[in-house]
Design a protein around this motif. Structure first.
Motif, mmCIF file in Angstrom:
data_model
loop_
_atom_site.group_PDB
_atom_site.id
_atom_site.type_symbol
_atom_site.label_atom_id
_atom_site.label_comp_id
_atom_site.label_asym_id
_atom_site.label_seq_id
_atom_site.Cartn_x
_atom_site.Cartn_y
_atom_site.Cartn_z
ATOM 1 N N THR A 124 35.426 -29.391 -27.180
ATOM 2 C CA THR A 124 34.703 -30.456 -26.500
ATOM 3 C C THR A 124 33.239 -30.376 -26.873
ATOM 4 O O THR A 124 32.731 -29.321 -27.239
ATOM 5 C CB THR A 124 34.852 -30.336 -24.972
ATOM 6 O OG1 THR A 124 34.370 -29.064 -24.580
ATOM 7 C CG2 THR A 124 36.290 -30.512 -24.547
ATOM 8 N N CYS A 181 32.505 -39.329 -21.973
ATOM 9 C CA CYS A 181 33.368 -38.189 -22.253
ATOM 10 C C CYS A 181 33.751 -38.241 -23.723
ATOM 11 O O CYS A 181 34.240 -39.254 -24.202
ATOM 12 C CB CYS A 181 34.612 -38.266 -21.374
ATOM 13 S SG CYS A 181 35.796 -36.992 -21.750
ATOM 14 N N ARG A 201 28.756 -25.562 -24.015
ATOM 15 C CA ARG A 201 30.130 -25.327 -23.546
ATOM 16 C C ARG A 201 30.708 -24.038 -24.124
ATOM 17 O O ARG A 201 31.573 -23.417 -23.530
ATOM 18 C CB ARG A 201 30.998 -26.538 -23.913
ATOM 19 C CG ARG A 201 32.484 -26.376 -23.716
ATOM 20 C CD ARG A 201 32.792 -26.169 -22.224
ATOM 21 N NE ARG A 201 34.204 -26.041 -21.988
ATOM 22 C CZ ARG A 201 34.894 -24.898 -22.038
ATOM 23 N NH1 ARG A 201 34.304 -23.781 -22.336
ATOM 24 N NH2 ARG A 201 36.178 -24.879 -21.787
ATOM 25 N N SER A 204 29.395 -31.413 -25.458
ATOM 26 C CA SER A 204 28.673 -31.820 -24.261
ATOM 27 C C SER A 204 27.571 -32.804 -24.605
ATOM 28 O O SER A 204 26.906 -32.669 -25.623
ATOM 29 C CB SER A 204 28.072 -30.589 -23.582
ATOM 30 O OG SER A 204 27.263 -30.990 -22.507
ATOM 31 N N TYR A 218 25.349 -33.474 -21.956
ATOM 32 C CA TYR A 218 24.433 -33.296 -20.835
ATOM 33 C C TYR A 218 22.984 -33.234 -21.296
ATOM 34 O O TYR A 218 22.098 -33.775 -20.655
ATOM 35 C CB TYR A 218 24.762 -32.020 -20.050
ATOM 36 C CG TYR A 218 25.995 -32.161 -19.191
ATOM 37 C CD1 TYR A 218 26.003 -33.003 -18.099
ATOM 38 C CD2 TYR A 218 27.149 -31.453 -19.482
ATOM 39 C CE1 TYR A 218 27.126 -33.135 -17.309
ATOM 40 C CE2 TYR A 218 28.279 -31.579 -18.704
ATOM 41 C CZ TYR A 218 28.263 -32.416 -17.617
ATOM 42 O OH TYR A 218 29.363 -32.553 -16.839
ATOM 43 N N ARG A 223 30.796 -28.093 -14.323
ATOM 44 C CA ARG A 223 31.793 -29.153 -14.542
ATOM 45 C C ARG A 223 32.974 -28.875 -13.637
ATOM 46 O O ARG A 223 33.480 -27.755 -13.582
ATOM 47 C CB ARG A 223 32.243 -29.174 -16.002
ATOM 48 C CG ARG A 223 31.172 -29.677 -16.918
ATOM 49 C CD ARG A 223 31.577 -29.969 -18.320
ATOM 50 N NE ARG A 223 32.928 -29.629 -18.719
ATOM 51 C CZ ARG A 223 33.303 -29.466 -19.968
ATOM 52 N NH1 ARG A 223 32.449 -29.596 -20.938
ATOM 53 N NH2 ARG A 223 34.545 -29.180 -20.257
ATOM 54 N N ASP A 276 29.672 -34.183 -11.987
ATOM 55 C CA ASP A 276 29.316 -32.858 -12.478
ATOM 56 C C ASP A 276 27.844 -32.627 -12.152
ATOM 57 O O ASP A 276 27.084 -33.574 -11.965
ATOM 58 C CB ASP A 276 29.549 -32.753 -13.982
ATOM 59 C CG ASP A 276 31.021 -32.714 -14.357
ATOM 60 O OD1 ASP A 276 31.309 -32.863 -15.558
ATOM 61 O OD2 ASP A 276 31.881 -32.526 -13.473
ATOM 62 N N HIS A 281 35.939 -30.258 -13.888
ATOM 63 C CA HIS A 281 37.191 -30.274 -14.649
ATOM 64 C C HIS A 281 36.961 -29.347 -15.838
ATOM 65 O O HIS A 281 35.899 -29.401 -16.464
ATOM 66 C CB HIS A 281 37.523 -31.691 -15.132
ATOM 67 C CG HIS A 281 38.852 -31.791 -15.805
ATOM 68 N ND1 HIS A 281 39.046 -31.381 -17.112
ATOM 69 C CD2 HIS A 281 40.051 -32.235 -15.352
ATOM 70 C CE1 HIS A 281 40.303 -31.573 -17.436
ATOM 71 N NE2 HIS A 281 40.944 -32.085 -16.388
ATOM 72 N N GLU A 338 33.914 -33.916 -19.135
ATOM 73 C CA GLU A 338 32.683 -34.218 -18.425
ATOM 74 C C GLU A 338 32.961 -35.423 -17.548
ATOM 75 O O GLU A 338 33.511 -36.412 -18.006
ATOM 76 C CB GLU A 338 31.564 -34.525 -19.409
ATOM 77 C CG GLU A 338 31.163 -33.336 -20.240
ATOM 78 C CD GLU A 338 30.088 -33.670 -21.263
ATOM 79 O OE1 GLU A 338 29.584 -34.814 -21.243
ATOM 80 O OE2 GLU A 338 29.780 -32.798 -22.077
ATOM 81 N N GLY A 358 36.933 -25.647 -12.325
ATOM 82 C CA GLY A 358 36.175 -26.128 -13.481
ATOM 83 C C GLY A 358 35.539 -24.987 -14.247
ATOM 84 O O GLY A 358 36.062 -23.870 -14.299
ATOM 85 N N VAL A 379 25.222 -25.891 -16.267
ATOM 86 C CA VAL A 379 26.057 -27.069 -16.084
ATOM 87 C C VAL A 379 27.289 -26.653 -15.292
ATOM 88 O O VAL A 379 27.937 -25.664 -15.622
ATOM 89 C CB VAL A 379 26.482 -27.664 -17.452
ATOM 90 C CG1 VAL A 379 27.464 -28.816 -17.261
ATOM 91 C CG2 VAL A 379 25.259 -28.110 -18.232
#
Length: 173
Positions: free
Chosen positions: A14, A6, A87, A16, A18, A127, A137, A129, A133, A79, A125
């Motif tokens: 944020t 994270c 994101r 990502s 991923y 998520r 997820d 939350h 991340e 989420g 994606v």
């Protein structure tokens, strides 16, 4: 299962990671016609438009010239789901406690890739939350394969050609 790191940047932004987890769908030369699924060679065109993950059921609809993903969750969703590991994507949906949401991905934009001709793919994606991340997820890879266009049959000949043809057939030399 390896936990996903994270990273939280200041000011609420944020980032990502991923795409760094090997979840991307880059295929040299485009998607194959078939793949091995549960040890069995399966034609991609024969795959169901419904996918069941641990916490999400996704249904894909390609009929409208875009990729529409209907998401159904096992529990109220608070989420965020977004396209192309981005994101900040314009194609995203934020959960407000419902159990069903839809996400529409254009064929041009939001990271949708076309390769080969008439085959479009993207990664969604999910998520659970809104800002973090977390392990658990999910990533859903969606693929829409459109058939080649079918040209309509030519309409009947214009009436003046039909009339001219009839006249020529009635002329005796």
């Amino acid at each position: 299962s390896t936990p996903i790191a994270c990273i939280i940047l200041p000011f609420g932004h944020t980032q990502s990671n991923y795409a760094d987890q090997g979840n991307d769908i880059e295929y040299a030369g485009g998607l194959p016609e078939s793949a091995t699924l549960d040890g069995k060679v399966t034609k991609l065109d024969d795959l169901s438009s419904v996918i069941f993950l641990n916490r999400t059921k996704g249904t894909l609809n390609c009929a409208a010239g875009s990729m529409q993903i209907d998401l159904k969750f096992n529990e109220p969703f608070f989420g965020i789901a977004y396209a192309d590991f981005d994101r900040n994507s314009a194609c995203q949906v934020t959960g407000k406690g419902g159990i069903t949401y839809s996400l529409e991905l254009p064929l041009k934009g939001c990271g949708t890739k076309q390769d080969p001709t008439r085959v479009f793919s993207n990664n969604v994606v999910v998520r659970f939350h809104p800002g973090l991340e977390m392990d658990g997820d999910e990533v859903i890879t969606v693929v829409c394969r459109y058939p080649p266009p079918i040209a309509p049959a030519p309409a009947g000949l214009p009436s003046f050609i039909v009339m001219l043809s009839s006249l020529l057939n009635n002329i005796t030399l």
